[in-house]
Scaffold this active site. Structure first.
Site, PDB file in Angstrom:
ATOM      1  N   ARG A 107     -52.049  30.690   4.519  1.00 23.68           N
ATOM      2  CA  ARG A 107     -51.023  29.931   5.228  1.00 23.68           C
ATOM      3  C   ARG A 107     -49.703  29.981   4.472  1.00 23.68           C
ATOM      4  NH1 ARG A 107     -47.789  26.452   5.354  1.00 23.68           N
ATOM      5  NH2 ARG A 107     -48.277  25.906   3.231  1.00 23.68           N
ATOM      6  N   SER A 108     -49.757  29.888   3.151  1.00 26.26           N
ATOM      7  CA  SER A 108     -48.537  29.960   2.353  1.00 26.26           C
ATOM      8  C   SER A 108     -47.853  31.316   2.525  1.00 26.26           C
ATOM      9  CB  SER A 108     -48.853  29.718   0.874  1.00 26.26           C
ATOM     10  OG  SER A 108     -49.300  28.405   0.662  1.00 26.26           O
TER      11      SER A 108
ATOM     12  N   SER B  97     -36.640  20.636  -8.449  1.00 21.16           N
ATOM     13  CA  SER B  97     -36.201  19.668  -7.437  1.00 21.16           C
ATOM     14  C   SER B  97     -34.684  19.601  -7.311  1.00 21.16           C
ATOM     15  CB  SER B  97     -36.742  18.272  -7.780  1.00 21.16           C
ATOM     16  OG  SER B  97     -38.149  18.246  -7.704  1.00 21.16           O
TER      17      SER B  97
ATOM     18  N   THR C   8     -43.905  32.372  -4.163  1.00 20.79           N
ATOM     19  CA  THR C   8     -45.049  32.891  -3.408  1.00 20.79           C
ATOM     20  C   THR C   8     -44.742  34.304  -2.918  1.00 20.79           C
ATOM     21  OG1 THR C   8     -45.685  30.678  -2.686  1.00 20.79           O
ATOM     22  CG2 THR C   8     -46.503  32.527  -1.380  1.00 20.79           C
TER      23      THR C   8
ATOM     24  N   CYS D 212     -33.623  26.692   5.564  1.00 18.45           N
ATOM     25  CA  CYS D 212     -34.849  27.497   5.603  1.00 18.45           C
ATOM     26  C   CYS D 212     -36.060  26.659   5.207  1.00 18.45           C
ATOM     27  CB  CYS D 212     -34.725  28.697   4.659  1.00 18.45           C
ATOM     28  SG  CYS D 212     -33.362  29.816   5.028  1.00 18.45           S
TER      29      CYS D 212
ATOM     30  N   ALA E 128     -40.068  25.712   6.781  1.00 16.81           N
ATOM     31  CA  ALA E 128     -41.316  25.820   6.043  1.00 16.81           C
ATOM     32  C   ALA E 128     -42.040  24.473   5.984  1.00 16.81           C
ATOM     33  CB  ALA E 128     -41.050  26.330   4.634  1.00 16.81           C
TER      34      ALA E 128
ATOM     35  N   GLU F 270     -41.948  23.084  -1.542  1.00 23.85           N
ATOM     36  CA  GLU F 270     -40.988  22.817  -0.461  1.00 23.85           C
ATOM     37  C   GLU F 270     -40.454  21.381  -0.542  1.00 23.85           C
ATOM     38  OE1 GLU F 270     -40.414  25.484   0.711  1.00 23.85           O
ATOM     39  OE2 GLU F 270     -42.225  26.668   0.961  1.00 23.85           O
TER      40      GLU F 270
ATOM     41  N   HIS G 158     -43.516  15.342  -3.297  1.00 26.71           N
ATOM     42  CA  HIS G 158     -43.848  14.114  -2.583  1.00 26.71           C
ATOM     43  C   HIS G 158     -42.744  13.067  -2.770  1.00 26.71           C
ATOM     44  CE1 HIS G 158     -46.950  11.943  -0.429  1.00 26.71           C
ATOM     45  NE2 HIS G 158     -46.870  10.919  -1.260  1.00 26.71           N
ATOM     46  N   ASP G 159     -42.255  12.945  -3.999  1.00 24.30           N
ATOM     47  CA  ASP G 159     -41.218  11.947  -4.295  1.00 24.30           C
ATOM     48  C   ASP G 159     -39.864  12.336  -3.723  1.00 24.30           C
ATOM     49  OD1 ASP G 159     -43.072  10.414  -5.593  1.00 24.30           O
ATOM     50  OD2 ASP G 159     -42.492  11.026  -7.616  1.00 24.30           O
TER      51      ASP G 159
END
Length: 297
Positions: free
Chosen positions: A2-3, A50, A76, A151, A155, A276, A279-280
């Site tokens: 999937r990635s 980040s 990736t 982009c 994703a 991508e 979480h934070d």
């Protein structure tokens, strides 16, 4: 897998389609769509994950080419890609997108080994040492970091569905196992705590499915916002991690066995939780939308 497909569609074909010239579209998109070419997306750097605004990779203009220097990390498809969409600063500090092809002198890749997550994925580093990039390889309509971030929105939307798929398999495996596993002379599915886990997993998954569906309808209408996509990405990855952990509990010791996919999903989802946008960071994107105050600047 999937990635790999997500990168190909959302992070390689999308920027060429959206920001590329007609010549670039004709040259790359048909082969990318057929799988004859594989691509990667170079934004994250060793010192800037980040905070892509701290980007150090840069290029300077020469008479008939651009001279590119820098590196990208945790990419990736890096080691198997034929082309790379690379984001770098020009002479004036403006972020632009460039298309690099494998084989360009000074452009090398290095594989990241000893991973405990996404182990089937080809992840690596892109290194640029005085790479001469033809001027025709710059994405003409990509100006500023916002183009690269656009982009990532595509994703993240795909991740909403991918994480949900992992959660659904964990649920199904746990449900079947609970019906087949006999303890105290009856299937463990008959015990209240196991039923509670399964009911909560199904509830979470159903909510995530509805969220994906609604976000998809908004995207079809070109009305999905950055914050809505972040909300869905964060929520669905979180429920998938929770489903994997609950499934592992239901399976007991077999939950860590390679005979079942639970630990594979759990380890992979730990990466999905941070790529991508972590979480934070998704929380901060939502927080900025809610309050009007960006806390990450």
């Amino acid at each position: 897998m999937r990635s790999c497909v997500s990168v190909q569609n959302s992070l390689v074909m999308y920027p060429i389609l959206t920001f590329g010239s007609e010549e670039q579209k004709q040259k790359y998109l048909p082969k990318l769509a057929k799988g004859e070419l594989l691509g990667c997306f170079g934004l994250t750097e060793p010192n800037h994950g980040s905070d892509p605004g701290g980007m150090e990779t840069s290029f300077i203009e020469r008479s008939d080419y651009y001279l590119l220097n820098g590196s990208k990390l945790w990419i990736t498809n890096a080691n198997i890609a034929d082309i790379a969409i690379v984001w770098a600063r020009n002479d004036h500090g403006k972020v632009r997108g460039l298309i690099l092809e494998r084989g360009m002198e000074g452009f090398t890749t290095a594989e990241i080994k000893n991973k405990w997550s996404l182990r089937a994925s080809s992840t690596g580093e892109l290194v640029f040492r005085d790479v001469q990039v033809p001027k025709g390889n710059i994405l003409p309509d990509a100006y500023g970091l916002k183009s690269a971030l656009k982009c990532l929105e595509q994703a993240r939307y795909g991740i909403c569905w991918g994480a949900l798929g992992a959660a659904m398999e964990c649920y199904e495996v746990a449900r079947r196992y609970a019906l087949e596993r006999i303890q105290f002379n009856k299937p463990i599915a008959s015990f209240q705590l196991v039923q509670k886990k399964l009911a909560e997993m199904l509830t979470d998954i159903t909510q995530a499915q509805l969220l994906c569906w609604r976000l998809g309808t908004l995207k079809n209408e070109d009305r999905a916002t950055v914050a809505q996509i972040s909300l869905a990405k964060r929520n669905n990855v979180e429920i998938a991690l929770r489903a994997a952990r609950e499934a592992r509990q239901i399976l007991g010791a077999m939950g860590i066995s390679g005979e079942y996919p639970i630990m594979r999903h759990l380890m992979n989802l730990e990466s999905v939780s941070t790529y991508e946008g972590t979480h934070d960071i998704q929380l901060l994107i939502l927080g900025a939308e809610i309050t009007g105050i960006p806390a990450f600047k």
